[in-house]
Design an enzyme around this catalytic site. Structure first.
Site, PDB file in Angstrom:
ATOM      1  N   TYR A 136       0.852  -1.195   0.000  1.00 46.38           N
ATOM      2  CA  TYR A 136       0.000   0.000   0.000  1.00 46.38           C
ATOM      3  C   TYR A 136       0.879   1.232   0.000  1.00 46.38           C
ATOM      4  CZ  TYR A 136      -3.194   3.611   1.664  1.00 46.38           C
ATOM      5  OH  TYR A 136      -3.927   4.766   1.781  1.00 46.38           O
ATOM      6  N   GLU A 191      -3.505   7.750  -3.824  1.00 46.50           N
ATOM      7  CA  GLU A 191      -3.489   6.465  -3.129  1.00 46.50           C
ATOM      8  C   GLU A 191      -3.374   5.334  -4.136  1.00 46.50           C
ATOM      9  OE1 GLU A 191      -7.165   4.883  -1.402  1.00 46.50           O
ATOM     10  OE2 GLU A 191      -6.118   4.744   0.511  1.00 46.50           O
TER      11      GLU A 191
END
Ligand code: GDP
Ligand code: MN
Length: 428
Positions: A149, A237
């Site tokens: 991530y 993101e």
């Protein structure tokens, strides 16, 4: 607070909350950050030299099939384009399970697209009725050997951008933050210096990239930061930020939010805004420079300022009522805005009473009073109206309301106003 479309922006806000213990009220800011679809975000990434898969966008099953053929890929990934995340585990009202599908056969791409386009996809982040899919992304699938991530976001606590990463990617990052916070890594970025080589490499290492992959990941991280600055993002993101068995670091998913204050210099990006997924009332309100937030109760709140909105909602709650929404007029109010505000508030069938709570600092109460009486007459309003005005020119405002002959209930203070509004609803 139940802002209805829990978009991936909200997911970001939740993450920020988990990581930095943001004050709750900051999540209900009056800002409406622009949100783009994955394919649009990936286009911007590609333009900055960030590695994404080759892709096409389609809005019919046939063009999805054609795109799949054109890709000439070993394997194809088909992805429903909606603003909410968790698509992989979502369900369509066509019966199809999963908003992300891998297949080797272009014909199957066509068949799957047929069960996606025009149908609603429900995920953990959408309202229960789901969001209608109008476009699909047809991309070259790559094998993934590891999912991490990575995100860059503007953080109030650091007065600037922060990189956040975890070797535990692909999944719910909020869950990782809650259960294994030691697997979340942060790097505060000095806005004047940018991401340094040391920081980029340290983040890449923390994400678990090794050898030449670490170098590649660090390079991607720096490019993502360049993009972040260039487009005035509040958040970039990438989940998963992955690696392939062939030794490539790839951004498999993309979510970018943009700072609305930068609209004047990001015209091309803001022109891509697709408001059709948002709450139509919120979109309508934005047209008149009004901030509208929908909730589940039956008392509409008409206020000026987000702080007063929160206080009004709280006090309604305290007296046993439930707010249906709040509409924030903001500062320099015009009579026409008051009229539009009423139109919006009464467009919601759940509304059984309206509580007006205005504190006239910059706002002139007489303008509000004129707006109220005009709207009441022209819209033929039938729901009870409780008004509490205070501040600049309040005497004149009270006179206007009184002499209007309209059935408007005056309240002497906020507590009194909330009690009266709750009583109106209870009587029904
Ligand atoms: P989200 O569920 O809305 O976050 O959508 P993602 O784009 O993140 O896709 C969900 C999951 O599908 C990812 O976490 C991956 O595991 C998988 N996925 C997406 N693209 C590919 C791909 O090209 N190849 C493989 N093998 N898996 C993929
Ligand atoms: Mn994802």
């Amino acid at each position: 607070m139940a802002a209805r479309v829990a978009s991936r922006a909200v997911c970001g806000a939740a993450l920020r909350f988990a990581l930095f213990h943001f004050n709750k009220s900051s999540q209900i800011s009056s800002r409406r950050w622009l949100n783009l679809q994955e394919y649009q975000s990936k286009q911007l990434m590609q333009d900055c030299g960030v590695t994404v898969q080759r892709f096409f966008v389609a809005d019919t099953a046939n063009s999805a099939l054609e795109a799949a053929k054109k890709l000439k890929a070993k394997e194809i990934v088909l992805k429903a384009q909606i603003l909410a995340g968790g698509r992989g585990k979502g369900v369509f009202d066509s019966g199809l399970k999963g908003g992300v599908h891998l297949t080797k056969d272009p014909v199957i791409v066509g068949e799957l697209a047929n069960q996606m386009l025009g149908f609603s996809l429900t995920t953990k982040q959408t309202p229960t009725e789901g969001v209608k899919v109008k476009k699909v992304m047809v991309a070259e699938a790559l094998d993934i050997s590891r999912e991490t991530y990575f995100a860059i976001l503007m953080d109030r606590a650091c007065n600037g951008p922060v990189m956040v990463g975890s070797p535990q990617g692909g999944v719910d990052i909020e869950e990782v933050a809650a259960s294994t916070p030691e697997l979340i890594f942060k790097e505060v970025i000095d806005i004047f210096e940018g991401v340094t080589d040391v920081q980029a490499v340290r983040m890449a290492a923390n994400l678990g990239f090794k050898g030449h992959l670490q170098k590649q990941a660090a390079d991607q991280i720096k490019k993502l930061y360049d993009l972040f600055l260039k487009v005035d993002a509040t958040q970039v993101e990438v989940n998963p930020f992955g690696e392939t068995p062939e030794g490539q670091v790839v951004c498999f998913d993309a979510k970018i939010n943009f700072d609305d204050n930068a609209e004047f210099r990001q015209k091309e990006i803001f022109a891509m805004d697709d408001t059709s997924e948002g709450d139509p009332l919120e979109t309508e309100a934005a047209k008149y420079d009004l901030k509208y937030i929908g909730m589940d109760g039956n008392i509409a709140c008409f206020v000026n300022g987000a702080g007063l909105a929160m206080a009004t909602c709280d006090i309604i709650d305290l007296h046993g009522g439930k707010p249906a929404n709040f509409l924030d007029l903001g500062g320099g109010v015009k009579e026409s805005q008051v009229y539009q505000a009423f139109k919006l508030l009464t467009a919601d069938p759940k509304v059984e009473a309206i509580l007006i709570n205005i504190f006239g600092g910059i706002v002139n109460c007489a303008i509000i009073a004129n707006g109220i009486t005009k709207a009441c007459r022209e819209l033929g309003m039938t729901v009870p109206l409780v008004v509490r005005l205070e501040g600049t020119n309040v005497q004149e405002a009270k006179r206007i309301l009184q002499e209007s002959g309209l059935p408007i209930m005056s309240a002497s203070n906020l507590d009194d106003a909330a009690k009266k509004a709750v009583a109106c609803v209870a009587k029904k």
